[in-house]
Design an enzyme around this catalytic site. Structure first.
Site, PDB file in Angstrom:
ATOM      1  N   TYR A   1       1.940   3.403  -4.420  1.00 19.66           N
ATOM      2  CA  TYR A   1       0.910   3.399  -3.343  1.00 19.66           C
ATOM      3  C   TYR A   1       0.146   4.816  -3.187  1.00 19.66           C
ATOM      4  O   TYR A   1      -0.948   4.926  -2.834  1.00 19.66           O
ATOM      5  CB  TYR A   1       2.014   3.219  -2.095  1.00 19.66           C
ATOM      6  CG  TYR A   1       1.250   3.167  -0.580  1.00 19.66           C
ATOM      7  CD1 TYR A   1       0.848   1.885   0.035  1.00 19.66           C
ATOM      8  CD2 TYR A   1       1.259   4.375   0.237  1.00 19.66           C
ATOM      9  CE1 TYR A   1       0.205   2.047   1.090  1.00 19.66           C
ATOM     10  CE2 TYR A   1       0.651   4.435   1.448  1.00 19.66           C
ATOM     11  CZ  TYR A   1       0.296   3.035   1.830  1.00 19.66           C
ATOM     12  OH  TYR A   1      -0.235   2.692   3.085  1.00 19.66           O
TER      13      TYR A   1
ATOM     14  N   SER B   1      -4.570   7.014   3.727  1.00 21.42           N
ATOM     15  CA  SER B   1      -3.181   7.184   4.244  1.00 21.42           C
ATOM     16  C   SER B   1      -2.990   8.689   4.085  1.00 21.42           C
ATOM     17  O   SER B   1      -3.625   9.358   3.083  1.00 21.42           O
ATOM     18  CB  SER B   1      -2.137   6.362   3.194  1.00 21.42           C
ATOM     19  OG  SER B   1      -0.865   6.873   3.736  1.00 21.42           O
TER      20      SER B   1
ATOM     21  N   LYS C   1      -3.545   5.227  -3.030  1.00 20.71           N
ATOM     22  CA  LYS C   1      -4.223   5.837  -1.638  1.00 20.71           C
ATOM     23  C   LYS C   1      -5.115   7.141  -2.276  1.00 20.71           C
ATOM     24  O   LYS C   1      -6.213   7.405  -1.622  1.00 20.71           O
ATOM     25  CB  LYS C   1      -3.085   6.083  -0.629  1.00 20.71           C
ATOM     26  CG  LYS C   1      -2.602   4.794   0.116  1.00 20.71           C
ATOM     27  CD  LYS C   1      -3.846   3.907   0.536  1.00 20.71           C
ATOM     28  CE  LYS C   1      -3.205   2.482   1.256  1.00 20.71           C
ATOM     29  NZ  LYS C   1      -4.328   1.863   2.147  1.00 20.71           N
TER      30      LYS C   1
HETATM   31  N1  LIG Z   1       1.308   1.562   9.116  1.00 23.02           N
HETATM   32  C1  LIG Z   1       1.308   2.659   8.470  1.00 23.02           C
HETATM   33  O1  LIG Z   1       2.066   3.618   8.686  1.00 23.02           O
HETATM   34  C2  LIG Z   1      -0.073   3.119   7.682  1.00 23.02           C
HETATM   35  C3  LIG Z   1       0.014   4.521   7.119  1.00 23.02           C
HETATM   36  C4  LIG Z   1      -0.636   4.943   6.516  1.00 23.02           C
HETATM   37  C5  LIG Z   1      -1.732   3.888   6.014  1.00 23.02           C
HETATM   38  N2  LIG Z   1      -1.423   2.692   6.267  1.00 23.02           N
HETATM   39  C6  LIG Z   1      -2.537   1.767   5.884  1.00 23.02           C
HETATM   40  O2  LIG Z   1      -3.095   0.805   6.998  1.00 23.02           O
HETATM   41  C7  LIG Z   1      -3.633  -0.341   6.331  1.00 23.02           C
HETATM   42  C8  LIG Z   1      -3.252  -1.238   7.385  1.00 23.02           C
HETATM   43  O3  LIG Z   1      -1.887  -1.286   7.520  1.00 23.02           O
HETATM   44  P1  LIG Z   1      -0.881  -1.808   8.623  1.00 23.02           P
HETATM   45  O4  LIG Z   1       0.027  -0.735   8.695  1.00 23.02           O
HETATM   46  O5  LIG Z   1      -1.616  -2.224   9.740  1.00 23.02           O
HETATM   47  O6  LIG Z   1      -0.503  -3.169   7.852  1.00 23.02           O
HETATM   48  P2  LIG Z   1      -0.237  -4.568   8.363  1.00 23.02           P
HETATM   49  O7  LIG Z   1       0.908  -5.105   7.215  1.00 23.02           O
HETATM   50  O8  LIG Z   1       0.256  -4.750   9.890  1.00 23.02           O
HETATM   51  O9  LIG Z   1      -1.794  -5.197   7.940  1.00 23.02           O
HETATM   52  C9  LIG Z   1      -2.129  -5.331   6.853  1.00 23.02           C
HETATM   53  C10 LIG Z   1      -3.136  -6.649   6.846  1.00 23.02           C
HETATM   54  O10 LIG Z   1      -3.401  -6.742   5.516  1.00 23.02           O
HETATM   55  C11 LIG Z   1      -3.445  -8.361   5.130  1.00 23.02           C
HETATM   56  N3  LIG Z   1      -3.512  -8.249   3.763  1.00 23.02           N
HETATM   57  C12 LIG Z   1      -2.412  -7.843   2.803  1.00 23.02           C
HETATM   58  N4  LIG Z   1      -2.844  -8.194   1.351  1.00 23.02           N
HETATM   59  C13 LIG Z   1      -4.092  -8.741   1.694  1.00 23.02           C
HETATM   60  C14 LIG Z   1      -4.905  -8.966   0.843  1.00 23.02           C
HETATM   61  N5  LIG Z   1      -4.872  -9.185  -0.564  1.00 23.02           N
HETATM   62  N6  LIG Z   1      -6.366  -9.256   1.153  1.00 23.02           N
HETATM   63  C15 LIG Z   1      -6.593  -9.329   2.550  1.00 23.02           C
HETATM   64  N7  LIG Z   1      -5.872  -9.000   3.202  1.00 23.02           N
HETATM   65  C16 LIG Z   1      -4.539  -8.558   3.016  1.00 23.02           C
HETATM   66  C17 LIG Z   1      -2.081  -8.612   5.683  1.00 23.02           C
HETATM   67  O11 LIG Z   1      -1.902  -9.995   5.611  1.00 23.02           O
HETATM   68  C18 LIG Z   1      -1.982  -7.941   6.980  1.00 23.02           C
HETATM   69  O12 LIG Z   1      -2.538  -8.685   8.067  1.00 23.02           O
HETATM   70  C19 LIG Z   1      -3.032  -0.435   5.073  1.00 23.02           C
HETATM   71  O13 LIG Z   1      -4.194  -0.066   4.245  1.00 23.02           O
HETATM   72  C20 LIG Z   1      -2.030   0.485   4.813  1.00 23.02           C
HETATM   73  O14 LIG Z   1      -1.893   1.182   3.737  1.00 23.02           O
HETATM   74  C21 LIG Z   1      -0.623   2.401   7.170  1.00 23.02           C
END
Ligand SMILES: NC(=O)c1ccc[n+]([C@@H]2O[C@H](COP(=O)([O-])OP(=O)(O)OC[C@H]3O[C@@H](n4cnc5c(N)ncnc54)[C@H](O)[C@@H]3O)[C@@H](O)[C@H]2O)c1
Length: 255
Positions: A157, A144, A161
């Site tokens: 978090y 992230s 990260k």
């Molecule tokens: N959306 C943002 O702004 C953003 C920014 C920086 C980083 N991220 C990172 O991107 C990644 C994806 O995030 P997103 O925004 O698509 O989130 P999201 O919530 O849409 O998707 C995350 C998915 O991970 C699954 N999940 C959660 N816990 C789990 C586990 N223990 N085992 C397996 N699957 C699991 C959930 O069911 C979900 O489908 C994450 O690592 C998040 O930290 C997101």
């Protein structure tokens, strides 16, 4: 025309969510055989359905990345179905507990670290072991922008990260000479279910416009913009790139 990931068996974790689903669809369009993995069965199966509808190849494996036996089963089922593991996008994650540092309980801290940091470690560990059997591969971890900068009320978090970036570098060092490349993508704010859920928290919502404005391009990102970066890092086009943490953040962490 040949796809950038033609025939490759690639695991995507969190593949039912915003970034993971976009990545699964894009990897499949690039010719990959995608192992769609998520803790949530309904959303994971929906991703497989969408890949099949566009003529791609995918299978679903329910996985809890914080549970080592579950991760072992994910890698075993991949190798059993597709013969080997060529690549992985370790992307599953959960949001911060959204509390001030001194209000985060040990249990809340542990939950975020278990999924966001230990989950990445467990996936990498078992994916690397499988890749060593068949001559190598490529791994991309979703860290992230909060792997390099901090914002209020997200200490659990942010720590996890930052740790994912450390794990990425450590694995790149250990396996660079064994044909396994390991990189990370560092998304800025991406409008996914995770962020929509976070916006229900009044404190997070109160900071949202400020976070958005920090992106030099003046907007939040799309899941597909992270997916395309991950596709490139997984592909041979990035054959000389390892240990790298690629900001895909609209310029947020530049200033
Ligand atoms: N959306 C943002 O702004 C953003 C920014 C920086 C980083 N991220 C990172 O991107 C990644 C994806 O995030 P997103 O925004 O698509 O989130 P999201 O919530 O849409 O998707 C995350 C998915 O991970 C699954 N999940 C959660 N816990 C789990 C586990 N223990 N085992 C397996 N699957 C699991 C959930 O069911 C979900 O489908 C994450 O690592 C998040 O930290 C997101």
């Amino acid at each position: 025309m040949q796809g950038t990931l033609d025939g490759r068996a690639i695991i995507v974790t969190g593949a039912g969510g915003g970034i993971g689903r976009a990545a699964s669809l894009i990897f499949a369009q690039a010719g990959a055989r995608v192992v769609v993995s998520d803790i949530d069965v309904g959303s994971g199966e929906e991703t497989v359905k969408q890949i099949s509808a566009q003529g791609g190849t995918a299978m679903f494996v329910k996985t809890d990345i914080a549970n080592e036996a579950s991760v072992v089963a994910l890698v075993e089922q991949t190798v059993s179905a597709y013969g080997k593991l060529d690549g992985a996008f370790n992307n599953a994650g959960i949001a911060p507990s959204h509390k001030s540092f001194h209000d985060i309980s040990a249990a809340e801290w542990q939950r975020v670290v278990d999924v966001d940091l230990t989950g990445a470690f467990l996936c990498m560990k078992h994916e690397i072991a499988a890749m060593l059997q068949t001559g190598g591969g490529s791994i991309v971890n979703t860290a992230s922008a909060l792997g390099v900068v901090a914002v209020p009320s997200a200490a659990d978090y942010i720590a996890a990260k930052h740790g994912v970036i450390g794990l990425t570098k450590a694995a790149a060092v250990d396996y660079g000479c064994r044909n396994i490349r390991v990189n990370a993508v560092l998304p800025g704010l991406i409008m996914t279910p995770l962020v929509k859920e976070a916006l229900r928290d009044p404190e997070y919502a109160s900071h949202f416009e400020k976070y958005k404005a920090q992106h030099l391009v003046g907007r939040v990102g799309l899941p597909e913009e992270i997916a395309k970066a991950a596709e490139w890092l997984l592909s041979d086009a990035a054959s000389f790139v390892t240990g790298h943490s690629m900001g895909v953040d609209g310029g947020w962490t530049t200033v």
